[in-house]
Motif scaffolding. Structure first.
Motif, PDB file in Angstrom:
ATOM      1  N   GLY A  23       6.070   8.210  44.623  1.00 29.63           N
ATOM      2  CA  GLY A  23       5.700   8.704  43.310  1.00 29.63           C
ATOM      3  C   GLY A  23       6.318   7.951  42.151  1.00 29.63           C
ATOM      4  O   GLY A  23       6.047   8.263  40.986  1.00 29.63           O
ATOM      5  N   ILE A  24       7.124   6.953  42.440  1.00 32.45           N
ATOM      6  CA  ILE A  24       7.753   6.190  41.358  1.00 32.45           C
ATOM      7  C   ILE A  24       6.679   5.412  40.602  1.00 32.45           C
ATOM      8  O   ILE A  24       5.833   4.745  41.187  1.00 32.45           O
ATOM      9  CB  ILE A  24       8.841   5.249  41.907  1.00 32.45           C
ATOM     10  CG1 ILE A  24      10.011   6.078  42.415  1.00 32.45           C
ATOM     11  CG2 ILE A  24       9.300   4.254  40.846  1.00 32.45           C
ATOM     12  CD1 ILE A  24      11.140   5.281  43.018  1.00 32.45           C
ATOM     13  N   GLY A  25       6.701   5.562  39.277  1.00 32.47           N
ATOM     14  CA  GLY A  25       5.753   4.861  38.432  1.00 32.47           C
ATOM     15  C   GLY A  25       4.452   5.602  38.187  1.00 32.47           C
ATOM     16  O   GLY A  25       3.606   5.124  37.441  1.00 32.47           O
ATOM     17  N   VAL A  26       4.273   6.767  38.798  1.00 26.34           N
ATOM     18  CA  VAL A  26       3.048   7.543  38.599  1.00 26.34           C
ATOM     19  C   VAL A  26       3.169   8.286  37.271  1.00 26.34           C
ATOM     20  O   VAL A  26       4.191   8.908  36.978  1.00 26.34           O
ATOM     21  CB  VAL A  26       2.833   8.542  39.758  1.00 26.34           C
ATOM     22  CG1 VAL A  26       1.651   9.442  39.485  1.00 26.34           C
ATOM     23  CG2 VAL A  26       2.666   7.799  41.065  1.00 26.34           C
ATOM     24  N   GLY A  28       2.207  11.135  34.315  1.00 29.11           N
ATOM     25  CA  GLY A  28       1.824  12.541  34.260  1.00 29.11           C
ATOM     26  C   GLY A  28       2.713  13.477  35.058  1.00 29.11           C
ATOM     27  O   GLY A  28       2.388  14.650  35.203  1.00 29.11           O
ATOM     28  N   LEU A  29       3.812  12.981  35.583  1.00 27.80           N
ATOM     29  CA  LEU A  29       4.725  13.841  36.336  1.00 27.80           C
ATOM     30  C   LEU A  29       5.616  14.617  35.369  1.00 27.80           C
ATOM     31  O   LEU A  29       5.857  14.186  34.244  1.00 27.80           O
ATOM     32  CB  LEU A  29       5.574  13.010  37.300  1.00 27.80           C
ATOM     33  CG  LEU A  29       4.796  12.291  38.402  1.00 27.80           C
ATOM     34  CD1 LEU A  29       5.716  11.399  39.213  1.00 27.80           C
ATOM     35  CD2 LEU A  29       4.101  13.292  39.309  1.00 27.80           C
ATOM     36  N   SER A  33      11.991  14.437  36.952  1.00 24.57           N
ATOM     37  CA  SER A  33      11.516  14.249  38.315  1.00 24.57           C
ATOM     38  C   SER A  33      11.747  12.802  38.717  1.00 24.57           C
ATOM     39  O   SER A  33      11.765  11.900  37.888  1.00 24.57           O
ATOM     40  CB  SER A  33      10.039  14.604  38.443  1.00 24.57           C
ATOM     41  OG  SER A  33       9.249  13.746  37.660  1.00 24.57           O
ATOM     42  N   ILE A  34      11.961  12.637  40.004  1.00 21.67           N
ATOM     43  CA  ILE A  34      12.062  11.301  40.589  1.00 21.67           C
ATOM     44  C   ILE A  34      10.873  11.182  41.530  1.00 21.67           C
ATOM     45  O   ILE A  34      10.815  11.861  42.553  1.00 21.67           O
ATOM     46  CB  ILE A  34      13.387  11.101  41.347  1.00 21.67           C
ATOM     47  CG1 ILE A  34      14.585  11.273  40.420  1.00 21.67           C
ATOM     48  CG2 ILE A  34      13.414   9.729  42.013  1.00 21.67           C
ATOM     49  CD1 ILE A  34      15.921  11.238  41.122  1.00 21.67           C
ATOM     50  N   ASP A  38      10.369  17.155  41.817  1.00 20.70           N
ATOM     51  CA  ASP A  38      10.807  17.798  40.581  1.00 20.70           C
ATOM     52  C   ASP A  38      12.244  18.287  40.791  1.00 20.70           C
ATOM     53  O   ASP A  38      12.502  19.179  41.608  1.00 20.70           O
ATOM     54  CB  ASP A  38       9.879  18.963  40.246  1.00 20.70           C
ATOM     55  CG  ASP A  38      10.193  19.630  38.923  1.00 20.70           C
ATOM     56  OD1 ASP A  38      11.177  19.246  38.266  1.00 20.70           O
ATOM     57  OD2 ASP A  38       9.440  20.548  38.555  1.00 20.70           O
ATOM     58  N   LEU A  39      13.179  17.697  40.079  1.00 18.88           N
ATOM     59  CA  LEU A  39      14.584  18.015  40.283  1.00 18.88           C
ATOM     60  C   LEU A  39      14.938  19.436  39.849  1.00 18.88           C
ATOM     61  O   LEU A  39      15.847  20.048  40.411  1.00 18.88           O
ATOM     62  CB  LEU A  39      15.473  17.000  39.553  1.00 18.88           C
ATOM     63  CG  LEU A  39      15.351  15.567  40.062  1.00 18.88           C
ATOM     64  CD1 LEU A  39      16.211  14.631  39.227  1.00 18.88           C
ATOM     65  CD2 LEU A  39      15.721  15.469  41.526  1.00 18.88           C
TER      66      LEU A  39
END
Length: 87
Positions: A23-26, A28-29, A33-34, A38-39
């Protein structure tokens, strides 16, 4: 139960690393979050799982094995019905 729970730690950790990496670079998160993790949700789950696990262990030791089987079967039926209704 303890061995099964210990194995789940490694399985869950691997899945969490994969969700982070994929999910890195996506865009709309949610903030904090990493990747897809979602932290904030992770923190809430971690903070509530530990005390409720302790309550569950106390409850399991206080009940008979037969009562736990009946309770678990009822819970599975409820979850199954909820899945059928929502889908």
């Amino acid at each position: 139960m303890g061995t099964s729970s210990a194995c789940l730690i490694f399985s869950s950790a691997g899945a969490m690393v994969a969700y982070m990496a994929n999910g890195i670079g996506v865009s709309g998160l949610p903030p904090y979050s990493i990747g897809y993790v979602d932290l904030v949700a992770f923190g809430v789950l971690a903070a509530t799982t530990i005390p409720f696990a302790r309550l569950g262990v106390r409850f399991a030791h206080a009940c008979s094995g037969r009562n736990l089987q009946i309770l678990f079967a009822g819970l599975l039926v409820l979850i199954g019905v909820a899945m059928l209704v929502s889908g």
